[in-house]
Design an enzyme around this catalytic site. Structure first.
Site, PDB file in Angstrom:
ATOM      1  CD  GLU A  78      71.201  33.570  17.972  1.00 43.10           C
ATOM      2  OE1 GLU A  78      71.934  33.741  16.817  1.00 43.10           O
ATOM      3  OE2 GLU A  78      71.820  32.646  18.730  1.00 43.10           O
ATOM      4  CB  CYS A  79      65.669  32.561  21.388  1.00 39.41           C
ATOM      5  SG  CYS A  79      64.255  31.738  21.686  1.00 39.41           S
ATOM      6  N   GLY A  80      66.232  33.696  23.978  1.00 41.72           N
ATOM      7  CA  GLY A  80      66.199  34.000  25.396  1.00 41.72           C
ATOM      8  C   GLY A  80      66.717  35.422  25.524  1.00 41.72           C
ATOM      9  CG  LEU A  86      63.485  38.954  21.475  1.00 43.28           C
ATOM     10  CD1 LEU A  86      63.694  40.509  21.145  1.00 43.28           C
ATOM     11  CD2 LEU A  86      62.662  38.301  20.847  1.00 43.28           C
ATOM     12  CB  SER A 118      66.545  37.657  16.102  1.00 42.61           C
ATOM     13  OG  SER A 118      65.703  36.936  15.238  1.00 42.61           O
TER      14      SER A 118
END
Length: 468
Positions: A336-338, A340, A437
């Site tokens: 998730e986020c970081g 990714l 994501s």
């Protein structure tokens, strides 16, 4: 049980400072304090956890149902003497300008939490009473139990403010805080520095001194005994956290490696709890410092954080990058986020440098000078994947300061709808056994996601056993 919400008239009025001071004071007095944060915030919770000594939990009326919020609070508060919930933004600020949906007020009313309202009084005098009067009348069904006046210039200033409020308002003043530059916590990306960034004995000593200062301020300036009279009707004897069927007795225990260090610290603890309830052992490791992954893993989970601040260390830890690349040949990865960013081919940081990273996802990412895709989202799975079958829906939020600047063809598993704009986009980048994501999902919004995650891992383990 002692229970309350620390709300504010707006963002930036000092809710976090008041919350931390109260937690530090109660702990010093011997109370077991369970911290919670309203909304999707990850940063405040790291400070709550550090000061309270118990993992902070997120309450959220947009991502989670009323029942799920009650389950989170009941489960978290078991064994605690007091629950302190920090609200988000202004007390009545939420998803839109008309309803209370997603607001701190909605959480407080739902969970019957008395509200301790924080006001920034740095440039106020008698007019502060008008503000209080407005909050009292705006929603009479909300239990506004007390006021904390923040950034007060002097004792004389406090007396002026208190007399103005007492003359026109019914809510008691339960304390105040002076202007205290030493307690200012530097902002990062519109939030606080994470407590996970405390890495040296000197950092720990400094933070301990700040905690001591916070506790002293609360003891000196808060009517602590009156605050201890604030209660919420919380029954922790029924702390059932999910109705999803648990794994069968005797099912193989799973092992999930979770990235946790200065670069990766943004996780909903409830996500990990739901995986634990499905028979997973959570094994932390550091992509920055470790050169080996924990042994015999079934999956890796990379949360959010600030990998851009530690891009050099992450990029130079080639043994770890090699281990992760080797792992995906047989294991599953969720990011998730970081996470990714870390799995991308390269990251361009705000100082113009470019760092090669894991290279697992065919994406190049660059940091931006502004917030990108902020807000709550609804995710619908567009194909079967690690988190569920096609058509599964779950809620989460997006908050990042980077963008994908180039990419090769890559499959997606999500249809994301942004709640504020209604805009939709394909997301949930999928490559082999990897799902990555920008969206932070709250698994308790749909606990079947955690059950499916575990079932996929068990299926893979069984297939490996057959072919071995």
């Amino acid at each position: 049980m002692i229970g309350l919400m620390v709300g504010g008239t707006a963002s930036g009025v000092g809710k976090t400072t008041v919350t931390l001071a109260l937690m530090a004071c109660l702990r010093r007095r011997g109370y077991v304090v369970q911290p919670c944060k309203g909304g999707p915030d990850f940063l405040d919770t790291t400070h709550h956890t550090r000061i309270a000594g118990r993992t902070a939990r997120n309450l959220d009326t947009w991502m989670l149902t009323e029942e799920a919020n009650r389950d989170v609070l009941r489960g978290a508060a078991a064994g605690a003497d007091a629950v302190v919930v920090e609200g988000m933004m202004g007390l009545f600020d939420g998803k839109d300008g008309v309803t209370e949906t997603g607001s701190s007020a909605e959480i407080a009313k739902m969970l019957k939490l008395p509200v301790l309202l924080v006001l920034d009084c740095a440039k106020s005098a008698r007019s502060v009473a008008a503000v209080v009067l407005g909050f009292e009348s705006f929603d009479p069904s909300l239990l506004l139990a007390g006021l904390i006046l923040n950034r007060v210039a002097s004792e004389n200033h406090y007396r002026l403010l208190a007399s103005a409020i007492q003359a026109r308002c019914k809510t008691p003043v339960l304390g105040w805080l002076p202007r205290e530059p030493k307690l200012s916590i530097p902002e990062r990306h519109l939030g606080l520095h994470a407590a996970a960034e405390i890495t040296s004995p000197l950092d720990a000593v400094r933070l301990d001194q700040e905690i001591e200062t916070l506790a002293n301020l609360a003891e000196k300036h808060f009517r602590v005994d009156a605050i201890l009279q604030l209660h919420c009707p919380l029954d922790t004897t029924d702390a059932s956290s999910t109705k999803v069927k648990p794994p069968a007795a005797g099912a193989a225990r799973l092992r999930i490696g979770v990235a946790r260090d200065r670069a990766f610290s943004f996780y909903y603890e409830d996500n990990l709890d739901l995986l634990r309830e499905q028979g997973a052992e959570i094994l932390p490791f550091s992509p920055m410092a470790d050169q080996e992954l924990p042994a015999e893993l079934d999956a890796l989970y990379f949360g959010g954080g600030y990998p851009e601040l530690y891009a050099r260390e992450l990029s130079e830890n080639r043994p770890m990058l090699d281990k992760i690349r080797a792992f995906i040949r047989s294991g599953y990865v969720y990011a998730e986020c970081g996470g990714l960013l870390y799995l991308s081919q390269r990251l361009s940081t705000s100082d113009g440098r470019v760092y090669p990273l894991a290279g697992i996802m065919p994406l190049a990412i660059e940091m931006t000078g502004k917030l990108v895709d902020f807000g709550y989202v609804t995710v619908v799975l567009t194909q079967d994947c690690l988190l569920g079958p096609k058509g599964t829906s779950i809620r989460g939020h997006s908050f990042h300061y980077s963008r994908i600047c180039s990419s090769s063809q890559v499959a997606t598993s999500y249809q994301v709808e942004f709640s504020l704009s209604g805009r939709q986009q394909e997301e949930g980048y999928t490559c082999d056994n990897v799902l990555a994501s920008y969206v932070h999902l709250h698994f308790r919004a749909n606990p079947a996601v955690a059950a499916h995650f575990a079932a996929v891992l068990r299926g893979a383990r069984q297939r490996d056993a057959v072919t071995a």
